[in-house]
Design a protein around this motif. Sequence first.
Motif, short mmCIF file in Angstrom:
data_model
loop_
_atom_site.label_atom_id
_atom_site.label_comp_id
_atom_site.label_asym_id
_atom_site.label_seq_id
_atom_site.Cartn_x
_atom_site.Cartn_y
_atom_site.Cartn_z
N ASN A 236 -41.54 20.62 5.47
CA ASN A 236 -42.07 20.08 4.21
C ASN A 236 -43.12 21.03 3.65
N LEU A 267 -47.28 14.99 -5.31
CA LEU A 267 -45.83 15.01 -5.07
C LEU A 267 -45.53 15.02 -3.58
N VAL A 295 -40.07 5.67 -17.24
CA VAL A 295 -39.73 6.72 -16.25
C VAL A 295 -38.38 7.34 -16.61
N LEU A 302 -41.35 7.62 -10.62
CA LEU A 302 -41.55 6.42 -9.80
C LEU A 302 -42.13 6.91 -8.47
N MET A 303 -43.45 6.85 -8.34
CA MET A 303 -44.09 7.42 -7.17
C MET A 303 -43.66 6.65 -5.92
N PHE A 305 -40.82 7.26 -4.62
CA PHE A 305 -39.34 7.29 -4.62
C PHE A 305 -38.87 8.74 -4.61
N HIS A 307 -36.73 12.14 -2.56
CA HIS A 307 -37.06 13.05 -1.46
C HIS A 307 -36.17 14.29 -1.55
N ARG A 316 -38.19 6.08 7.76
CA ARG A 316 -39.60 5.69 8.02
C ARG A 316 -39.99 4.50 7.14
N TYR A 352 -29.73 5.27 -13.17
CA TYR A 352 -30.56 6.50 -13.22
C TYR A 352 -31.00 6.88 -11.82
N PHE A 353 -31.46 5.91 -11.04
CA PHE A 353 -31.98 6.21 -9.70
C PHE A 353 -30.84 6.38 -8.71
N LEU A 358 -32.26 8.34 -5.52
CA LEU A 358 -33.71 8.14 -5.36
C LEU A 358 -33.95 6.82 -4.64
N ASN A 361 -39.42 6.35 -0.28
CA ASN A 361 -39.73 7.26 0.82
C ASN A 361 -40.90 6.72 1.61
N PHE A 384 -52.66 10.07 6.31
CA PHE A 384 -51.43 10.85 6.51
C PHE A 384 -51.76 12.14 7.27
N ARG A 388 -50.33 14.03 10.93
CA ARG A 388 -49.54 15.21 10.59
C ARG A 388 -50.15 16.48 11.18
C1 SDX Z 1 -43.49 13.30 1.12
O1 SDX Z 1 -40.65 17.15 2.22
C2 SDX Z 1 -41.03 16.19 3.00
O2 SDX Z 1 -40.50 15.98 4.07
C3 SDX Z 1 -42.23 15.39 2.50
C4 SDX Z 1 -42.58 14.15 3.30
C5 SDX Z 1 -43.12 14.49 4.65
O3 SDX Z 1 -43.07 13.64 5.55
O4 SDX Z 1 -43.73 15.59 4.79
O5 SDX Z 1 -41.42 13.35 3.45
C6 SDX Z 1 -43.67 13.33 2.60
O6 SDX Z 1 -44.03 14.14 0.45
C7 SDX Z 1 -42.58 12.26 0.52
C8 SDX Z 1 -42.41 12.44 -1.02
C9 SDX Z 1 -43.61 11.78 -1.73
N1 SDX Z 1 -43.59 12.11 -3.16
C10 SDX Z 1 -43.34 11.17 -4.08
O7 SDX Z 1 -43.00 10.01 -3.84
C11 SDX Z 1 -43.52 11.64 -5.52
C12 SDX Z 1 -42.34 11.18 -6.36
N2 SDX Z 1 -41.13 11.90 -5.89
C13 SDX Z 1 -40.75 13.08 -6.64
O8 SDX Z 1 -41.78 13.85 -7.16
C14 SDX Z 1 -39.61 13.86 -5.97
O9 SDX Z 1 -38.66 12.94 -5.61
C15 SDX Z 1 -39.92 14.74 -4.78
C16 SDX Z 1 -41.02 15.69 -5.06
C17 SDX Z 1 -40.25 13.93 -3.59
C18 SDX Z 1 -38.65 15.55 -4.50
O10 SDX Z 1 -38.44 16.36 -5.59
P1 SDX Z 1 -37.18 17.37 -5.68
O11 SDX Z 1 -36.38 17.35 -4.44
O12 SDX Z 1 -37.69 18.67 -6.18
O13 SDX Z 1 -36.28 16.67 -6.75
P2 SDX Z 1 -36.43 16.90 -8.31
O14 SDX Z 1 -37.87 16.77 -8.69
O15 SDX Z 1 -35.70 18.13 -8.68
O16 SDX Z 1 -35.68 15.60 -8.88
C19 SDX Z 1 -34.28 15.59 -9.09
C20 SDX Z 1 -34.05 14.62 -10.26
C21 SDX Z 1 -34.86 14.99 -11.50
O17 SDX Z 1 -34.19 14.41 -12.59
P3 SDX Z 1 -33.29 15.40 -13.56
O18 SDX Z 1 -34.18 16.56 -13.94
O19 SDX Z 1 -32.13 15.80 -12.69
O20 SDX Z 1 -32.91 14.53 -14.72
O21 SDX Z 1 -34.55 13.31 -9.89
C22 SDX Z 1 -35.65 12.97 -10.72
C23 SDX Z 1 -36.15 14.26 -11.34
O22 SDX Z 1 -36.78 13.99 -12.60
N3 SDX Z 1 -36.65 12.38 -9.85
C24 SDX Z 1 -37.34 11.28 -10.14
C25 SDX Z 1 -38.15 11.05 -9.03
N4 SDX Z 1 -37.92 12.00 -8.10
C26 SDX Z 1 -37.00 12.82 -8.62
N5 SDX Z 1 -37.34 10.50 -11.27
C27 SDX Z 1 -38.19 9.44 -11.22
N6 SDX Z 1 -39.01 9.15 -10.18
C28 SDX Z 1 -39.00 9.93 -9.07
N7 SDX Z 1 -39.79 9.63 -8.04
#
Ligand code: SDX
Length: 436
Positions: A236, A267, A295, A302-303, A305, A307, A316, A352-353, A358, A361, A384, A388
Amino acid sequence: MASNSLTITDNRTATNYNLPIENGTIRAMDLRKIKTGPDDFGLMTYDPAFMNTASCHSKITFIDGDRGILRYRGYPIEVLAEHCTFLEVAYLLLFGDLPTSDELKTWVDEITHHTMLHETTKKFMEGFRHDAHPMAMLVSTVAALSTVYPESKKIQDPANRLLQIKRLIGKMPSIAAMSYRHSLGFPYTYPDNDLSYPENFMNMLWRMVEPKYVANPVIARALDILFILHADHEQNCSANAMRAVGSAQTDPYLSTAAAAAALAGPLHGGANEAVLVMLDEIGTKANIPAYIKKVKEGHGKLMGFGHRVYKNYDPRAKIIKWTAEKVFAVTGGNPKLDIALELERIALEDEYFVTRKLYPNVDFYSGIIYQAMGFKPEMFTVLFAIPRTAGWLAQWQEMLTDPEQKIARPRQVYTGHEVREFVPAEKRAPLLAMAR
Ligand code: SDX
């Protein structure tokens, strides 16, 4: 021709290249053979954010994102969360096997005797404003420990590395608790070596004037399970930071501070705090459809959500939901849980999701539990970082002992100016004119 190989035809030169395939990868350096002539640098891969690049071989954590599988050293996370303590899992991550009863007793005893912080740390902590974010305090204080243990620079000495590893795992809860007490204006509480790792953390957080802190066993076990779930997660963002900074042979305190800084991002590990901010903003279940519409229109995420790896449910999150019920039975429910459950239900039915795979997480429900335990959202990412640290240190040690690894230094694709003539200041056009 070896079946486990890739044949590439360079149409620029009509030349064929056979590249071996190992573990589902080709070596990027093999692409450098693909040239148009002797002066050609050769091909590279272009992979912003490393979406499809393996940076290392690792034996620590296995994730199958499609099947929602997470294993530490081969053990399913569900089994470890049910049967182990966090320190037992930290031992597993660092040494590769679960400890015997005697090994575990020794390990717990050693960590327990590394929970004290040098008294100067209190003065360092007191320099922060009363409203300083606990995560920034943690990152700074972990880095400051590099000044307390200058011998930690001897990163090639296994015994020295192990001593610093024990110190960091032992001291993280103490630093976290100190940042928490600082934010409340309470006096710091010293560790109590009679208590377990989670119970002592609770003691340093919440003991007031009673002579001996008695931890609620349900809360203590829930914290231990949450620590196990957050202990490691392969490459990660923060593990990558740990490996990159550590690859320069930086000491483990400064490397861990860099990893914690990466975790602080919303993020990444900062998402658990951002989930609570989002649930507060939504306010009631009735407001959920309008929020989801925003969103989907691209206004925010959607925080909690989504991965990069899990394209199915984060295993988890399931365990955290189960743990939440145990905690709420003691603390009373958290009204935000109802909003979170309804948000999850609606999102998982929304195209969408679903099309973007999505799912909730690890961060979606963890903040709700932490808040029910009495933590302010600013503390969630600190909670966290504590577990970690064991994962970061396991990744750091594996990198240092991997003969294939060296200082991390990616290449780039240069897209800037070609060489330009120098222009004296008095003859330069204003930047705005140039931008037109
Ligand atoms: C952790 O990597 C790890 O293992 C991390 C972790 C760990 O244990 O270390 O698991 C811990 O960090 C969990 C993640 C926590 N973050 C969040 O919940 C923040 C919200 N999530 C997003 O920012 C996103 O899902 C990520 C950062 C987690 C993943 O991003 P990616 O893989 O780069 O995916 P992306 O941003 O390219 O999204 C793909 C599509 C996009 O839409 P399009 O451009 O294709 O139209 O999905 C959409 C994104 O806009 N999208 C979301 C979304 N996450 C992705 N849309 C709405 N809400 C979301 N949460």
